[in-house]
Scaffold this active site. Sequence first.
Site, PDB file in Angstrom:
ATOM      1  N   ASP A 283     -12.691   3.793   4.409  1.00 52.35           N
ATOM      2  CA  ASP A 283     -11.969   4.497   5.473  1.00 52.35           C
ATOM      3  C   ASP A 283     -12.985   5.222   6.354  1.00 52.35           C
ATOM      4  O   ASP A 283     -13.939   5.814   5.864  1.00 52.35           O
ATOM      5  CB  ASP A 283     -10.974   5.492   4.865  1.00 52.35           C
ATOM      6  CG  ASP A 283      -9.967   5.994   5.884  1.00 52.35           C
ATOM      7  OD1 ASP A 283      -8.773   5.674   5.746  1.00 52.35           O
ATOM      8  OD2 ASP A 283     -10.372   6.715   6.826  1.00 52.35           O
ATOM      9  N   ILE A 284     -12.724   5.187   7.653  1.00 53.68           N
ATOM     10  CA  ILE A 284     -13.660   5.776   8.618  1.00 53.68           C
ATOM     11  C   ILE A 284     -13.667   7.311   8.537  1.00 53.68           C
ATOM     12  O   ILE A 284     -14.659   7.941   8.912  1.00 53.68           O
ATOM     13  CB  ILE A 284     -13.309   5.267  10.036  1.00 53.68           C
ATOM     14  CG1 ILE A 284     -14.501   5.350  10.979  1.00 53.68           C
ATOM     15  CG2 ILE A 284     -12.101   5.962  10.614  1.00 53.68           C
ATOM     16  CD1 ILE A 284     -14.298   4.562  12.272  1.00 53.68           C
TER      17      ILE A 284
ATOM     18  N   ASN B 186       1.328   4.851   3.126  1.00 55.49           N
ATOM     19  CA  ASN B 186       2.152   5.615   4.058  1.00 55.49           C
ATOM     20  C   ASN B 186       3.054   4.644   4.810  1.00 55.49           C
ATOM     21  O   ASN B 186       2.648   3.541   5.161  1.00 55.49           O
ATOM     22  CB  ASN B 186       1.264   6.391   5.032  1.00 55.49           C
ATOM     23  CG  ASN B 186       0.430   7.444   4.328  1.00 55.49           C
ATOM     24  OD1 ASN B 186       0.906   8.102   3.408  1.00 55.49           O
ATOM     25  ND2 ASN B 186      -0.822   7.592   4.742  1.00 55.49           N
TER      26      ASN B 186
ATOM     27  N   HIS C 285      -1.452  -1.114   4.660  1.00 53.02           N
ATOM     28  CA  HIS C 285      -2.711  -0.820   3.976  1.00 53.02           C
ATOM     29  C   HIS C 285      -2.453   0.164   2.845  1.00 53.02           C
ATOM     30  O   HIS C 285      -1.554   0.998   2.929  1.00 53.02           O
ATOM     31  CB  HIS C 285      -3.750  -0.249   4.948  1.00 53.02           C
ATOM     32  CG  HIS C 285      -3.263   0.944   5.718  1.00 53.02           C
ATOM     33  ND1 HIS C 285      -2.485   0.810   6.851  1.00 53.02           N
ATOM     34  CD2 HIS C 285      -3.418   2.263   5.527  1.00 53.02           C
ATOM     35  CE1 HIS C 285      -2.190   2.016   7.326  1.00 53.02           C
ATOM     36  NE2 HIS C 285      -2.735   2.923   6.522  1.00 53.02           N
TER      37      HIS C 285
ATOM     38  N   GLY D  80       3.566   9.342   7.740  1.00 50.40           N
ATOM     39  CA  GLY D  80       2.208   9.536   8.240  1.00 50.40           C
ATOM     40  C   GLY D  80       1.445   8.254   8.506  1.00 50.40           C
ATOM     41  O   GLY D  80       0.223   8.265   8.603  1.00 50.40           O
ATOM     42  N   GLN D  81       2.195   7.130   8.642  1.00 49.49           N
ATOM     43  CA  GLN D  81       1.508   5.871   8.935  1.00 49.49           C
ATOM     44  C   GLN D  81       1.067   5.854  10.393  1.00 49.49           C
ATOM     45  O   GLN D  81       1.890   6.010  11.301  1.00 49.49           O
ATOM     46  CB  GLN D  81       2.422   4.673   8.650  1.00 49.49           C
ATOM     47  CG  GLN D  81       1.684   3.345   8.809  1.00 49.49           C
ATOM     48  CD  GLN D  81       2.565   2.132   8.513  1.00 49.49           C
ATOM     49  OE1 GLN D  81       3.772   2.257   8.295  1.00 49.49           O
ATOM     50  NE2 GLN D  81       1.963   0.956   8.519  1.00 49.49           N
TER      51      GLN D  81
END
Length: 113
Positions: free
Chosen positions: A29-30, A86, A99, A92-93
């Site tokens: 994850d970034i 999510n 994913h 909160g998607q």
Amino acid sequence: MDCIFCKIAAGQIPSEFIYQDDDFVAFNDIHPQAPTHILIIPKKHIVSIAELADDDVPLLGRMMAVAKHVAQELGLAQNGYRLIINNGPDGGQVVMHLHMHLLGGRKLPDKMK
Ligand code: AMP
Ligand code: ZN
């Protein structure tokens, strides 16, 4: 299709895959929320759990198996980890390509139930 995760899965955006097979890729994850924060995504563009077709349900089972495998490989199995999907605005998607977050490497904060 203008989907960032489709582009990552297709190799159009250079990313380091922590895992890949015919159906899935996994990458960091970034904006990591834990020492390990990996996203596992199906290569197939599925928007969300809410949009999951009955035919895609087995894919979800395999996604769990990928999570187990990756967590094991990273040495997280003993201390534990958290898997999160999510769904939709209240969930909160933000990225509308299904994913699963794999979080670990520290004691995670108490979760919402
Ligand atoms: P969600 O809120 O469940 O939709 O999570 C989307 C996640 O994707 C967030 O944790 C972001 O930090 C992460 N993310 C967004 N764009 C990228 C990217 N290009 N590479 C890696 N992770 C990303
Ligand atoms: Zn997509």
